[in-house]
Motif scaffolding. Structure first.
Motif, PDB file in Angstrom:
ATOM      1  N   ALA A 165      26.231  26.904  40.163  1.00 26.02           N
ATOM      2  CA  ALA A 165      25.118  27.655  40.743  1.00 26.02           C
ATOM      3  C   ALA A 165      25.708  28.514  41.852  1.00 26.02           C
ATOM      4  CB  ALA A 165      24.064  26.706  41.299  1.00 26.02           C
ATOM      5  N   TYR A 166      25.432  29.820  41.844  1.00 30.52           N
ATOM      6  CA  TYR A 166      26.138  30.703  42.769  1.00 30.52           C
ATOM      7  C   TYR A 166      25.270  31.882  43.209  1.00 30.52           C
ATOM      8  CZ  TYR A 166      26.732  33.977  38.868  1.00 30.52           C
ATOM      9  OH  TYR A 166      26.494  34.854  37.844  1.00 30.52           O
ATOM     10  N   ILE A 167      25.726  32.530  44.256  1.00 27.46           N
ATOM     11  CA  ILE A 167      25.122  33.762  44.749  1.00 27.46           C
ATOM     12  C   ILE A 167      26.208  34.838  44.754  1.00 27.46           C
ATOM     13  CG2 ILE A 167      23.991  34.910  46.696  1.00 27.46           C
ATOM     14  CD1 ILE A 167      22.979  32.182  47.588  1.00 27.46           C
ATOM     15  N   PRO A 168      26.001  35.974  44.088  1.00 26.96           N
ATOM     16  CA  PRO A 168      27.006  37.044  44.100  1.00 26.96           C
ATOM     17  C   PRO A 168      26.977  37.786  45.433  1.00 26.96           C
ATOM     18  CG  PRO A 168      25.133  37.692  42.751  1.00 26.96           C
ATOM     19  CD  PRO A 168      24.881  36.275  43.179  1.00 26.96           C
ATOM     20  N   LEU A 169      28.160  38.017  46.015  1.00 31.13           N
ATOM     21  CA  LEU A 169      28.269  38.633  47.336  1.00 31.13           C
ATOM     22  C   LEU A 169      29.375  39.678  47.353  1.00 31.13           C
ATOM     23  CD1 LEU A 169      28.098  35.313  49.419  1.00 31.13           C
ATOM     24  CD2 LEU A 169      26.227  36.943  49.106  1.00 31.13           C
ATOM     25  N   LYS A 170      29.368  40.516  48.394  1.00 29.27           N
ATOM     26  CA  LYS A 170      30.418  41.497  48.637  1.00 29.27           C
ATOM     27  C   LYS A 170      30.825  41.409  50.108  1.00 29.27           C
ATOM     28  CE  LYS A 170      28.402  44.853  45.387  1.00 29.27           C
ATOM     29  NZ  LYS A 170      27.877  46.245  45.270  1.00 29.27           N
ATOM     30  N   ALA A 171      32.102  41.636  50.391  1.00 28.22           N
ATOM     31  CA  ALA A 171      32.573  41.612  51.777  1.00 28.22           C
ATOM     32  C   ALA A 171      34.016  42.084  51.819  1.00 28.22           C
ATOM     33  CB  ALA A 171      32.461  40.208  52.364  1.00 28.22           C
ATOM     34  N   THR A 172      34.530  42.281  53.008  1.00 29.89           N
ATOM     35  CA  THR A 172      35.965  42.414  53.183  1.00 29.89           C
ATOM     36  C   THR A 172      36.537  41.008  53.309  1.00 29.89           C
ATOM     37  OG1 THR A 172      35.724  42.586  55.578  1.00 29.89           O
ATOM     38  CG2 THR A 172      35.776  44.654  54.325  1.00 29.89           C
ATOM     39  N   GLN A 173      37.828  40.871  53.099  1.00 33.71           N
ATOM     40  CA  GLN A 173      38.433  39.535  53.139  1.00 33.71           C
ATOM     41  C   GLN A 173      38.182  38.802  54.454  1.00 33.71           C
ATOM     42  OE1 GLN A 173      41.896  41.344  50.382  1.00 33.71           O
ATOM     43  NE2 GLN A 173      42.588  39.721  51.716  1.00 33.71           N
ATOM     44  N   PRO A 174      38.330  39.449  55.624  1.00 38.00           N
ATOM     45  CA  PRO A 174      38.085  38.715  56.869  1.00 38.00           C
ATOM     46  C   PRO A 174      36.633  38.263  57.047  1.00 38.00           C
ATOM     47  CG  PRO A 174      39.378  40.695  57.285  1.00 38.00           C
ATOM     48  CD  PRO A 174      38.882  40.787  55.881  1.00 38.00           C
ATOM     49  N   LYS A 175      35.704  38.910  56.340  1.00 35.16           N
ATOM     50  CA  LYS A 175      34.283  38.572  56.495  1.00 35.16           C
ATOM     51  C   LYS A 175      33.775  37.655  55.386  1.00 35.16           C
ATOM     52  CE  LYS A 175      33.155  42.740  59.121  1.00 35.16           C
ATOM     53  NZ  LYS A 175      32.301  43.953  59.211  1.00 35.16           N
ATOM     54  N   LYS A 176      34.669  37.234  54.512  1.00 36.81           N
ATOM     55  CA  LYS A 176      34.262  36.359  53.402  1.00 36.81           C
ATOM     56  C   LYS A 176      33.631  35.067  53.889  1.00 36.81           C
ATOM     57  CE  LYS A 176      37.668  34.293  51.407  1.00 36.81           C
ATOM     58  NZ  LYS A 176      37.648  32.843  51.720  1.00 36.81           N
ATOM     59  N   ALA A 177      34.295  34.392  54.820  1.00 37.22           N
ATOM     60  CA  ALA A 177      33.795  33.109  55.311  1.00 37.22           C
ATOM     61  C   ALA A 177      32.442  33.268  55.990  1.00 37.22           C
ATOM     62  CB  ALA A 177      34.803  32.477  56.267  1.00 37.22           C
ATOM     63  N   GLY A 178      32.258  34.382  56.717  1.00 39.53           N
ATOM     64  CA  GLY A 178      30.970  34.622  57.367  1.00 39.53           C
ATOM     65  C   GLY A 178      29.847  34.780  56.358  1.00 39.53           C
ATOM     66  N   ARG A 179      30.120  35.458  55.263  1.00 35.77           N
ATOM     67  CA  ARG A 179      29.105  35.616  54.203  1.00 35.77           C
ATOM     68  C   ARG A 179      28.807  34.286  53.536  1.00 35.77           C
ATOM     69  NH1 ARG A 179      25.753  39.004  53.194  1.00 35.77           N
ATOM     70  NH2 ARG A 179      26.284  39.763  51.120  1.00 35.77           N
ATOM     71  N   MET A 180      29.824  33.459  53.392  1.00 36.23           N
ATOM     72  CA  MET A 180      29.611  32.121  52.839  1.00 36.23           C
ATOM     73  C   MET A 180      28.696  31.305  53.746  1.00 36.23           C
ATOM     74  SD  MET A 180      33.572  31.408  51.732  1.00 36.23           S
ATOM     75  CE  MET A 180      33.362  29.624  51.845  1.00 36.23           C
ATOM     76  N   MET A 181      28.990  31.296  55.045  1.00 36.65           N
ATOM     77  CA  MET A 181      28.199  30.515  55.992  1.00 36.65           C
ATOM     78  C   MET A 181      26.751  30.988  56.024  1.00 36.65           C
ATOM     79  SD  MET A 181      30.974  30.242  59.106  1.00 36.65           S
ATOM     80  CE  MET A 181      29.771  29.514  60.225  1.00 36.65           C
ATOM     81  N   LYS A 182      26.566  32.304  55.939  1.00 38.93           N
ATOM     82  CA  LYS A 182      25.216  32.866  55.995  1.00 38.93           C
ATOM     83  C   LYS A 182      24.366  32.411  54.813  1.00 38.93           C
ATOM     84  CE  LYS A 182      22.831  37.309  56.527  1.00 38.93           C
ATOM     85  NZ  LYS A 182      23.018  38.783  56.641  1.00 38.93           N
ATOM     86  N   ASN A 183      24.991  32.160  53.670  1.00 33.91           N
ATOM     87  CA  ASN A 183      24.256  31.793  52.459  1.00 33.91           C
ATOM     88  C   ASN A 183      24.330  30.309  52.128  1.00 33.91           C
ATOM     89  OD1 ASN A 183      23.313  34.441  50.890  1.00 33.91           O
ATOM     90  ND2 ASN A 183      25.262  34.898  51.913  1.00 33.91           N
ATOM     91  N   PHE A 184      25.119  29.545  52.887  1.00 31.79           N
ATOM     92  CA  PHE A 184      25.335  28.141  52.570  1.00 31.79           C
ATOM     93  C   PHE A 184      24.032  27.329  52.610  1.00 31.79           C
ATOM     94  CE2 PHE A 184      26.259  23.748  53.753  1.00 31.79           C
ATOM     95  CZ  PHE A 184      27.201  23.397  52.800  1.00 31.79           C
TER      96      PHE A 184
END
Length: 300
Positions: free
Chosen positions: A155-174
């Protein structure tokens, strides 16, 4: 004898013309770094953000060559960085520096005195070397070698980001992802993961799926931002990463180096499996992630 003297004078004249008017740099600095090129590349880009740059650091064709322009007073200095891997844990770095406003004067003075231009260049490169050393102490990468990514229903959510912001996008959707699944009583079948679907290595932008392996059932939430797919078993190169998940992409580059050195064709679509919850352990060097880089299947 005259021909020999004449020939020598021609060579000396040609060398002077090349040095003064053609040579692309005024000063060159070389050093050895005890890490792989990808870690140097990414640290350079982070370090560049704190400088008074006229032209921000950018890659020049590949991750081994980068260029930036830094302002020092009334001068613009161009830094060209070349990175060459020596072995799995060592790289040679060559920095060619040119003062775009006073290049000829520098070339005349550099061979005969330790100029302010040289001192500034050494200080700038030394600052980066210290930044790189600090960064190296914050993570570890162990390349395991060829392995296999297991089959998982995700089960997943498709996202876009730059590499340094990947973890932040993960945390925002966790919280949203886990909350929706837990509210429906969905059973988990593994650790959270990231599946990169597109990786632009020139600008460090990625498209990725952030998800959690689950047991497929009729309880799955529908009509939400959550999507579902099966990641099939595939051969891959594997690495273990220890450190803050913001920089887990360092393992991607370690695997790229390993693949190139061992002539293994790969797909540049890493999969990361995160073993730790960062909020429950403050020691980042204990945070573990398994990194897989898929091996291209034989084309017949």
């Amino acid at each position: 004898m005259k021909k020999i003297v004449y020939g020598a004078l021609v060579l000396i004249f040609a060398a002077l013309v090349w040095y003064l008017f053609i040579k692309p740099s005024d000063y060159t600095i070389r050093f050895t770094a005890n890490t792989f090129p990808g870690a140097i590349n990414q640290t350079l880009k982070l370090w560049d953000k704190d400088l008074d740059t006229v032209v921000k650091l950018k890659q020049d064709g590949d991750l081994y060559h980068l260029e930036q322009k830094i302002r020092f007073g009334d001068s613009i200095h161009r830094y060209r960085w070349s990175i060459k891997p020596i072995n799995d844990s060592t790289s040679k770095v060559v920095v060619n520096i040119k003062d775009e406003n006073h290049s000829l004067a520098n070339k005349l003075n550099v061979p005969f005195s330790d100029t302010d231009f040289e001192k500034r260049g050494r200080a700038t490169v030394r600052d980066f070397m210290e930044t790189l050393q600090e960064h190296k102490e914050k993570f570890k990468v162990k390349v395991v070698g060829e392995d296999e990514m297991p089959t998982k229903y995700v089960a997943y959510i498709p996202l876009k980001a730059t590499q340094p912001k990947k973890a932040g996008r993960m945390m925002k959707n966790f919280s949203y992802l886990m909350g929706e699944l837990m509210d429906r009583g969905v059973k988990f079948d593994g650790f959270p993961l990231v599946e990169v679907t597109k990786w632009n290595q020139d600008n460090d932008s990625i498209h990725f799926n952030f998800g959690r392996p689950i047991i497929r059932s009729e309880k799955l939430p529908m009509g939400t931002d959550i999507q579902y797919k099966r990641i099939f078993k595939k051969k891959a190169l594997k690495a273990e990463y220890y450190g803050n998940y913001i920089t887990s992409d360092r393992a991607w580059y370690a695997l790229l180096d390993y693949a190139e050195k061992n002539d293994i064709p790969i797909e540049p679509t890493p999969i990361e499996v995160f073993h730790n919850n960062p909020s429950s352990d403050g020691n980042e060097l204990k945070w573990k992630a398994e990194i897989y880089l898929p091996i291209k299947e034989d084309v017949k």
